[in-house]
Design a protein around this motif. Structure first.
Motif, short mmCIF file in Angstrom:
data_model
loop_
_atom_site.label_atom_id
_atom_site.label_comp_id
_atom_site.label_asym_id
_atom_site.label_seq_id
_atom_site.Cartn_x
_atom_site.Cartn_y
_atom_site.Cartn_z
N ILE A 5 42.38 40.12 30.92
CA ILE A 5 41.62 41.09 31.73
C ILE A 5 42.47 41.63 32.89
O ILE A 5 42.29 42.78 33.28
CB ILE A 5 40.28 40.51 32.25
CG1 ILE A 5 40.48 39.28 33.10
CG2 ILE A 5 39.32 40.26 31.11
CD1 ILE A 5 39.19 38.86 33.81
N PHE A 6 43.38 40.84 33.42
CA PHE A 6 44.19 41.36 34.53
C PHE A 6 45.27 42.33 34.01
O PHE A 6 45.60 43.29 34.71
CB PHE A 6 44.79 40.23 35.35
CG PHE A 6 43.78 39.54 36.27
CD1 PHE A 6 42.46 39.99 36.36
CD2 PHE A 6 44.15 38.46 37.04
CE1 PHE A 6 41.53 39.37 37.20
CE2 PHE A 6 43.24 37.82 37.89
CZ PHE A 6 41.92 38.28 37.96
N TYR A 29 39.85 44.18 44.97
CA TYR A 29 38.74 43.35 45.42
C TYR A 29 38.26 42.43 44.31
O TYR A 29 38.09 42.86 43.17
CB TYR A 29 37.58 44.22 45.91
CG TYR A 29 37.81 44.77 47.30
CD1 TYR A 29 37.52 43.99 48.43
CD2 TYR A 29 38.32 46.05 47.49
CE1 TYR A 29 37.74 44.48 49.70
CE2 TYR A 29 38.55 46.55 48.77
CZ TYR A 29 38.25 45.76 49.87
OH TYR A 29 38.48 46.23 51.13
N ASP A 30 38.03 41.16 44.65
CA ASP A 30 37.46 40.20 43.71
C ASP A 30 36.00 40.57 43.42
O ASP A 30 35.27 40.97 44.33
CB ASP A 30 37.54 38.78 44.29
CG ASP A 30 37.35 37.71 43.23
OD1 ASP A 30 38.31 37.00 42.90
OD2 ASP A 30 36.20 37.58 42.72
N LEU A 31 35.60 40.42 42.16
CA LEU A 31 34.22 40.74 41.75
C LEU A 31 33.20 39.80 42.38
O LEU A 31 32.06 40.19 42.58
CB LEU A 31 34.08 40.61 40.22
CG LEU A 31 34.42 41.80 39.34
CD1 LEU A 31 34.07 41.45 37.89
CD2 LEU A 31 33.69 43.05 39.78
N ASN A 86 45.16 29.13 42.09
CA ASN A 86 44.62 28.08 41.24
C ASN A 86 45.47 28.01 39.99
O ASN A 86 45.66 29.03 39.31
CB ASN A 86 43.16 28.37 40.87
CG ASN A 86 42.24 28.34 42.08
OD1 ASN A 86 42.40 27.50 42.95
ND2 ASN A 86 41.29 29.26 42.14
N GLY A 92 40.57 24.92 38.48
CA GLY A 92 39.52 25.90 38.24
C GLY A 92 40.04 27.29 37.91
O GLY A 92 39.32 28.28 38.08
N THR A 94 40.47 30.45 36.02
CA THR A 94 39.64 31.04 34.97
C THR A 94 40.33 32.23 34.30
O THR A 94 39.99 32.56 33.17
CB THR A 94 38.28 31.50 35.52
OG1 THR A 94 38.49 32.44 36.57
CG2 THR A 94 37.46 30.32 36.02
N VAL A 95 41.24 32.87 34.99
CA VAL A 95 41.97 34.01 34.42
C VAL A 95 43.44 33.61 34.34
O VAL A 95 44.07 33.35 35.38
CB VAL A 95 41.81 35.29 35.26
CG1 VAL A 95 42.60 36.43 34.62
CG2 VAL A 95 40.33 35.68 35.38
N HIS A 99 47.69 34.82 39.67
CA HIS A 99 47.12 35.65 40.74
C HIS A 99 46.99 34.83 42.01
O HIS A 99 46.90 33.59 41.97
CB HIS A 99 45.77 36.24 40.34
CG HIS A 99 44.78 35.21 39.86
ND1 HIS A 99 44.80 34.73 38.57
CD2 HIS A 99 43.78 34.56 40.50
CE1 HIS A 99 43.84 33.83 38.44
NE2 HIS A 99 43.21 33.70 39.59
N HIS A 101 44.73 34.66 45.54
CA HIS A 101 43.56 35.10 46.28
C HIS A 101 43.95 35.27 47.74
O HIS A 101 44.60 34.39 48.32
CB HIS A 101 42.46 34.03 46.20
CG HIS A 101 42.00 33.73 44.80
ND1 HIS A 101 40.88 34.31 44.25
CD2 HIS A 101 42.49 32.90 43.85
CE1 HIS A 101 40.71 33.84 43.02
NE2 HIS A 101 41.68 32.98 42.76
P1 AMP Z 1 40.67 31.93 39.36
O1 AMP Z 1 39.41 31.09 39.33
O2 AMP Z 1 41.64 31.49 40.38
O3 AMP Z 1 41.26 32.08 37.98
O4 AMP Z 1 40.19 33.36 39.86
C1 AMP Z 1 39.87 34.44 39.03
C2 AMP Z 1 39.16 35.42 39.92
O5 AMP Z 1 39.13 36.67 39.27
C3 AMP Z 1 37.70 35.03 40.23
O6 AMP Z 1 37.57 34.94 41.66
C4 AMP Z 1 36.90 36.18 39.64
O7 AMP Z 1 35.79 36.52 40.43
C5 AMP Z 1 37.93 37.30 39.61
N1 AMP Z 1 37.70 38.31 38.60
C6 AMP Z 1 37.50 38.14 37.28
N2 AMP Z 1 37.39 39.32 36.65
C7 AMP Z 1 37.54 40.27 37.60
C8 AMP Z 1 37.52 41.69 37.59
N3 AMP Z 1 37.34 42.40 36.45
N4 AMP Z 1 37.70 42.34 38.77
C9 AMP Z 1 37.88 41.65 39.92
N5 AMP Z 1 37.92 40.31 40.00
C10 AMP Z 1 37.73 39.62 38.85
#
Ligand code: AMP
Ligand code: ZN
Length: 112
Positions: A5-6, A29-31, A86, A92, A94-95, A99, A101
């Motif tokens: 997705i990124f 911006y984070d969602l 992360n 934790g 997830t992507v 990245h 934060h």
């Molecule tokens: P992490 O848990 O460190 O992998 O953070 C992934 C971050 O990406 C989370 O804070 C999500 O809210 C954010 N995120 C996921 N998809 C999107 C998106 N399409 N646009 C903006 N932020 C996103």
């Protein structure tokens, strides 16, 4: 990577609210913000996590950090901020496109 997705945010096929972009990185911006200001900073090249960093690809991370002061200033984070990565399941992540934060806009609680 086609299913990342990124990478899709980088190529524009998924929309994002960008605060900074150049030839090497995007910040948006984070969602699901965890602070009044919550930005995600990514390299344009796909690196799955910090665990995949090496001497060849780490300049992409150095570039992101070189832009942090400028991005933080543009967002009014004059009182300070936190940069978080992360890495992997236990943290934790997830992507799986590395990245960082950027969190601020209030007094942040102790995290480490
Ligand atoms: P992490 O848990 O460190 O992998 O953070 C992934 C971050 O990406 C989370 O804070 C999500 O809210 C954010 N995120 C996921 N998809 C999107 C998106 N399409 N646009 C903006 N932020 C996103
Ligand atoms: Zn990717």
């Amino acid at each position: 990577m086609s299913d990342c997705i990124f990478c899709k945010i980088v190529d524009g096929s998924i929309p994002s609210k960008k605060v900074y972009e150049d030839d090497k990185m995007v910040a948006f911006y984070d969602l699901e913000p965890q602070a009044p200001v919550h930005i995600v900073m990514i390299p344009k090249t796909h690196i799955a996590s910090a665990n995949e960093l090496d001497e060849h690809n780490s300049p992409a991370v150095a570039h992101i950090f070189s832009k942090v002061p400028e991005i933080a200033k543009s967002l009014g984070l004059n009182g300070g901020y936190r940069v978080v990565n992360n890495c992997g399941a236990d943290a934790g992540q997830t992507v799986f496109h590395i990245h960082f934060h950027l969190l601020g806009g209030e007094t942040l609680g102790t995290m480490v």
